[in-house]
Design a protein around this motif. Structure first.
Motif, PDB file in Angstrom:
ATOM      1  N   GLN A  98     -21.292 -31.002 -78.304  1.00  5.60           N
ATOM      2  CA  GLN A  98     -22.567 -30.945 -77.599  1.00  5.60           C
ATOM      3  C   GLN A  98     -22.695 -31.906 -76.414  1.00  5.60           C
ATOM      4  N   CYS A  99     -22.005 -33.032 -76.447  1.00  2.48           N
ATOM      5  CA  CYS A  99     -22.158 -34.042 -75.396  1.00  2.48           C
ATOM      6  C   CYS A  99     -21.079 -33.858 -74.337  1.00  2.48           C
ATOM      7  N   PHE A 381     -29.378 -32.075 -78.710  1.00  2.00           N
ATOM      8  CA  PHE A 381     -29.348 -31.335 -77.445  1.00  2.00           C
ATOM      9  C   PHE A 381     -27.933 -30.824 -77.231  1.00  2.00           C
ATOM     10  N   ASP A 382     -27.765 -29.986 -76.199  1.00  2.00           N
ATOM     11  CA  ASP A 382     -26.444 -29.480 -75.870  1.00  2.00           C
ATOM     12  C   ASP A 382     -26.269 -29.535 -74.355  1.00  2.00           C
ATOM     13  N   SER A 383     -25.147 -30.101 -73.915  1.00  2.00           N
ATOM     14  CA  SER A 383     -24.909 -30.316 -72.484  1.00  2.00           C
ATOM     15  C   SER A 383     -24.610 -29.040 -71.719  1.00  2.00           C
ATOM     16  N   TRP A 384     -24.280 -27.963 -72.427  1.00  2.00           N
ATOM     17  CA  TRP A 384     -23.726 -26.795 -71.745  1.00  2.00           C
ATOM     18  C   TRP A 384     -24.722 -25.653 -71.613  1.00  2.00           C
ATOM     19  N   THR A 385     -25.865 -25.767 -72.284  1.00  2.00           N
ATOM     20  CA  THR A 385     -26.897 -24.751 -72.184  1.00  2.00           C
ATOM     21  C   THR A 385     -28.215 -25.340 -72.661  1.00  2.00           C
ATOM     22  N   HIS A 393     -19.303 -25.109 -80.387  1.00  2.00           N
ATOM     23  CA  HIS A 393     -18.088 -25.343 -79.606  1.00  2.00           C
ATOM     24  C   HIS A 393     -18.135 -24.401 -78.399  1.00  2.00           C
ATOM     25  N   TYR A 394     -18.776 -24.870 -77.345  1.00  2.00           N
ATOM     26  CA  TYR A 394     -19.125 -24.019 -76.217  1.00  2.00           C
ATOM     27  C   TYR A 394     -17.898 -23.476 -75.507  1.00  2.00           C
ATOM     28  N   ALA A 395     -16.843 -24.275 -75.435  1.00  3.89           N
ATOM     29  CA  ALA A 395     -15.656 -23.866 -74.682  1.00  3.89           C
ATOM     30  C   ALA A 395     -15.069 -22.565 -75.204  1.00  3.89           C
ATOM     31  N   VAL A 396     -15.169 -22.347 -76.513  1.00  7.16           N
ATOM     32  CA  VAL A 396     -14.554 -21.163 -77.117  1.00  7.16           C
ATOM     33  C   VAL A 396     -15.587 -20.244 -77.744  1.00  7.16           C
ATOM     34  N   ILE A 731     -10.493 -24.927 -84.669  1.00  6.39           N
ATOM     35  CA  ILE A 731     -11.204 -24.536 -83.457  1.00  6.39           C
ATOM     36  C   ILE A 731     -10.229 -24.560 -82.294  1.00  6.39           C
ATOM     37  N   ARG A 732     -10.096 -23.448 -81.628  1.00  2.74           N
ATOM     38  CA  ARG A 732      -9.189 -23.349 -80.496  1.00  2.74           C
ATOM     39  C   ARG A 732      -9.595 -24.345 -79.408  1.00  2.74           C
ATOM     40  N   GLN A 733      -8.613 -24.966 -78.758  1.00  3.61           N
ATOM     41  CA  GLN A 733      -8.762 -25.955 -77.682  1.00  3.61           C
ATOM     42  C   GLN A 733      -9.276 -27.300 -78.168  1.00  3.61           C
ATOM     43  N   TYR A 734      -9.677 -27.418 -79.416  1.00  4.36           N
ATOM     44  CA  TYR A 734     -10.190 -28.674 -79.961  1.00  4.36           C
ATOM     45  C   TYR A 734      -9.025 -29.640 -80.148  1.00  4.36           C
ATOM     46  N   ILE A 735      -9.236 -30.905 -79.819  1.00  4.13           N
ATOM     47  CA  ILE A 735      -8.164 -31.895 -79.912  1.00  4.13           C
ATOM     48  C   ILE A 735      -8.197 -32.567 -81.284  1.00  4.13           C
TER      49      ILE A 735
END
Length: 884
Positions: A98-99, A381-385, A393-396, A731-735
């Motif tokens: 989210q951040c 809150f969520d930084s992407w929407t 996990h907004y990226a995916v 989660i894909r792309q998650y580090i």
């Protein structure tokens, strides 16, 4: 001879890969060293300059006010597995949660993810938050209390949103070049003013219960070429980011100075910058991180990378980096220099166990120091929407749930923002008491800067446009407005209350209509103009972050000249991110008043109305110099690469002579000097007194550290580090910190995997044995004796006018040496004084205030040159003086 031998030994140590520490050099009563290079000698920066390596990375020891936090952190870190320590240091990836930045959580101990969030003017990318005045604007108040209050209020809003680390305040850029795109995020090109402002802001932010992150460390003075990808996107052919080439003396006396104040204030985190310093990237520059920051300044918190500013794995770890943001090598790549690779680096001994422990200890000590617990409320809150529901996990696009709870965190901060905006407004000109206004018969407001953005105050992403009034500049330092009071709306409301006639034209190019309006009888014309800038990833009207020039935007200069040619009572209000060239119109007899209102935030219109109508008597001071020409500053942005396709070289050849120091050195008269500002009343200065205190002689810090501590052993069986079973959500792309195979080379995805630390890390990089203490170190901020009070200066300030008001007496010191600035700010205070009354200005001069950096002894010294102290209302109006 003994001193010469020590210098030879020092050089030998440098060649061996370690900075020297001269511990036995005698300090003489007058502060000079026999045979040493004069610390006031001419500084210099060179093309392709380099700085020596410094290893190992100093380990935290809990000194000063960090003792309790250190003890808590040791208890916590001692319980962690290696995987959990790696999780704590590695971001989860861009748009991973989210951040704007998060590290992995530790569910076993109930520790939720750390949330890193911009910005230095408000909580970025959310709603129901406030937008505060810029750092540069609040600096103009010269008010320590307002610095603190603003920091506390911003910290409280971030805290209520679930933020752990607020990405601010800013001391880099300092403001070396007035065209620098992000100067407005910081405070002032004067390191003393910035040092006071950043320290008070940090205290406020952390008293509110979250970690402050001072940034960008260091030499980050322009947007052009800060990142290769960004520059290539603009059509430039470079392969490495810009190098800020800075000599040792200038580094200490100018750019490092405010960061020392930040460290002494207890800042929990510091962000390393995108640029290189002396041709080594900031986030792997051992001289900057290990030597200057963690050793000399005794920084006890953690170093975080700027987003994608990490360029190596193990090398950045041993060079002093403690946390990588956002975790992936490139946004949304799913690959990381750390994560799995850091796990492997510790397992195979490339990165020593004590270094990963030190990273974790530093992070958790900063966490506990500000009062955070293991029971923090969730991020709301969520930084992407701004949508209420969406993917966690907004990226995916995975794990849809409620992600925004629309929590209102504004409180009564609008009142504070309005007060700061008014008390930060600098009155630059006021002929025949044109201001304050009192029931004017006819008010005509002209200029786009007085009105709204027709697409709404948040109509441009990250405020990346210059439409309507300038309440906030652009970039990651922005936030969403909850509302924006425009000057037009506030002034119209005031006019209606007064019974004044009021008209406004909010189109800079409506020439015939403007002339017809301001040519009428009884008109008071108020012209609003601006100049904008921001972060380099946004291009506004051809300005790639940095300003292309110092003129006003949207034809502002022509607008002022047009109005003043037809109106004998023209008042100019400037909203800008720094100085602008006013040479062609400032002295027009028809321009009766000029005000600089900075970048004031959401209460812009109310703030300027309060000043124009005298509800607030202005006392602000310009935190930078206004030159007659661009060339007067002696510094500028590099707009074209100057090193083929290699790293552009930005040589800080001016040394410590920036802003007013440069004007003084060149004997150039500015339009408005640093520290200048008028009032609606008058003040007189008298009775300067200097009291000298008896303090012990300055002594270098000596001794050695303890050996690097290690908190808990770990298994070296790679099977123990494999990704959990199929029931564990992937989660894909998650580090992640896990390995996906027991084949080390395959797990690392590094074709060069298998080299030992000795093959590619510098000497001493993994050395955990006791290390010598630096002479200039010894406590957070540096040698504790640097803050010994040597003198106390007092003066009487009398309000000789007819209005109650505030005054900002300033204390300057002359160092006396031929290669020192003629004057440097070393004290100030904002005083409230009723009409006809007097009060006492008092300021302490500490040892650091009178010291130069000696590049040979690597310590601060007071030279034998004669020194004087000056007190007055600006840097060029100093009626009181006395020799020290």
């Amino acid at each position: 001879m003994r001193y010469l031998l020590e210098i030879i030994a020092s050089v030998a140590a440098l060649l061996a890969g370690k900075d020297s520490v001269l511990t036995s050099v005698q300090i003489y009563p007058n502060g000079t060293y026999p045979g040493a290079i004069d610390p006031a000698a001419e500084p210099g920066a060179q093309f392709l300059q380099t700085s020596p390596p410094f290893y190992p990375s100093p380990w935290m020891n809990g000194q000063g006010e960090w003792a309790d936090a250190y003890a808590q952190a040791k208890d916590f870190v001692s319980q962690l597995t290696l995987l959990e320590k790696v999780n704590l240091t590695t971001g989860v990836g861009w748009e991973g949660e989210q951040c704007v930045g998060q590290v992995g959580s530790i569910p076993r101990l109930g520790f939720r993810s750390l949330c890193m969030q911009d910005s230095p003017v408000g909580v970025r990318d959310t709603d129901y938050n406030s937008v505060f005045s810029s750092g540069q604007t609040v600096a103009a108040t010269f008010d320590r209390n307002l610095f603190y209050q603003r920091g506390y209020a911003m910290g409280a809003e971030h805290k209520a949103k679930g933020v752990t680390v607020q990405l601010g305040p800013v001391a880099g850029p300092l403001g070396r070049a007035p065209e620098g795109g992000r100067n407005w995020e910081g405070f002032s090109p004067d390191p003393y003013l910035t040092g006071v402002a950043i320290a008070e802001t940090i205290k406020g932010t952390q008293d509110a219960g979250i970690i402050a992150c001072a940034k960008h460390f260091i030499g980050n003075e322009q947007e052009h070429f800060r990142q290769v990808g960004e520059a290539v996107g603009y059509g430039f052919n470079i392969t490495e980011a810009i190098s800020s080439n800075i000599d040792d003396r200038t580094m200490h006396e100018i750019y490092l100075w405010p960061f020392a104040d930040a460290v002494r204030a207890g800042v929990g985190a510091i962000m390393c910058s995108y640029n290189q310093i002396n041709n080594s990237y900031a986030c792997q520059n051992s001289k900057m991180l290990n030597n200057l920051l963690k050793n000399e300044l005794g920084f006890q918190g953690f170093v975080m990378s700027d987003w994608q500013a990490q360029h190596t794995g193990a090398a950045s770890a041993v060079a002093g980096l403690d946390m990588t943001m956002p975790g992936d090598t490139l946004f949304n790549s799913g690959e990381s220099f750390w994560g799995t690779n850091l796990t492997l680096a510790v397992l195979n001994g490339t990165v020593p166990e004590w270094r990963i422990d030190d990273m974790a200890i530093r992070i958790m000590a900063a966490y506990f120091k500000v009062g955070l617990t293991l029971h923090e409320p969730p991020i709301n809150f969520d930084s992407w929407t701004l949508d209420t529901y969406g993917p966690l996990h907004y990226a995916v696009g995975e794990n849809t749930q409620q992600i925004n709870f629309h929590v209102d965190v504004q409180g009564d901060h609008g009142t504070l923002i309005r007060d700061i905006g008014a008390r930060a407004t600098v009155l630059l000109k006021n002929v025949d008491n044109a201001l304050p206004l009192s029931n004017p018969k006819f008010v005509a407001v002209v200029g786009e800067d007085a009105g709204p953005n027709l697409d709404g105050p948040n109509g441009c992403s990250d405020r990346g446009c210059d439409n309507g009034t300038l309440g906030m500049a652009w970039g990651s330092g922005s936030a969403n407005f909850p509302y924006l009071v425009t000057p037009d709306s506030a002034l119209q409301a005031q006019a209606l209350a007064d019974g004044s006639r009021y008209e406004s034209i909010l189109d800079n190019y409506a020439s015939s209509q403007i002339i017809a309006l301001v040519s009428q009888a009884n008109v008071t014309a108020i012209v609003f103009v601006n100049a904008d800038s921001g972060e380099g990833y946004i291009n506004v009207d051809g300005n790639e972050g940095d300003r292309n020039n110092l003129t006003l935007w949207q034809g502002g200069d022509e607008l002022i000249q047009q109005v003043s040619a037809h109106c004998t009572n023209t008042i100019v209000v400037i909203h800008s991110v720094g100085p602008v060239i006013v040479t062609n119109w400032f002295d027009s007899p028809n321009i009766t008043a000029i005000l600089w209102a900075g970048v004031p935030g959401q209460e812009s219109g109310n703030s300027i109305t309060d000043v124009l109508y005298g509800k607030v008597n202005p006392a602000a001071r310009t935190p930078f110099t206004w030159g007659a020409t661009r060339q007067d500053y002696g510094t500028d942005v590099i707009y074209v690469p100057n090193n083929g396709n290699g790293a552009p070289q930005d040589d800080f050849v001016e040394g410590p002579f920036i802003d007013y120091r440069a004007f003084e050195r060149q004997n150039t008269t500015p339009i408005y000097e640093f520290g200048f500002g008028l009032s609606y009343t008058t003040f007189e200065y008298s009775n300067l007194q200097v009291i000298k205190h008896n303090v012990s002689a300055y002594a270098p810090t000596t001794g050695v550290t303890e050996a690097a501590p290690i908190f808990g052993n770990f298994s070296t069986n790679l099977t123990d580090y494999l990704f959990p079973n199929a029931s564990f959500p992937y989660i894909r792309q998650y580090i992640y910190p896990y390995l996906n195979t027991t084949d080390e080379k395959k797990a690392s995805a590094d074709p060069n995997y298998g080299q030992t630390a000795a093959e590619f890390l510098p000497p001493h990089a993994t050395d955990g044995t006791p290390q010598p203490l630096l002479a200039a170190g010894g406590a957070p901020g540096g040698n504790p004796q640097l803050w010994d009070v040597l003198y106390t200066v007092t003066a009487n300030i009398t309000n000789s006018g007819t209005r109650d008001g505030e005054e900002v007496p300033q204390l300057y010191v002359s160092f006396g040496g031929p290669n020192n600035p003629s004057l440097v700010l070393r004290g100030f205070e904002r005083l409230s004084i009723d009409a006809g009354q007097s009060t006492t200005f008092s300021a302490d001069i500490v040892r650091r205030d009178l010291s130069n950096w000696d590049t040979v002894a690597q310590n601060w010294v007071i030279t034998s040159y004669p020194k004087s102290v000056y007190v007055g209302p600006s840097s060029r109006n100093l009626p009181l003086s006395q020799a020290l």
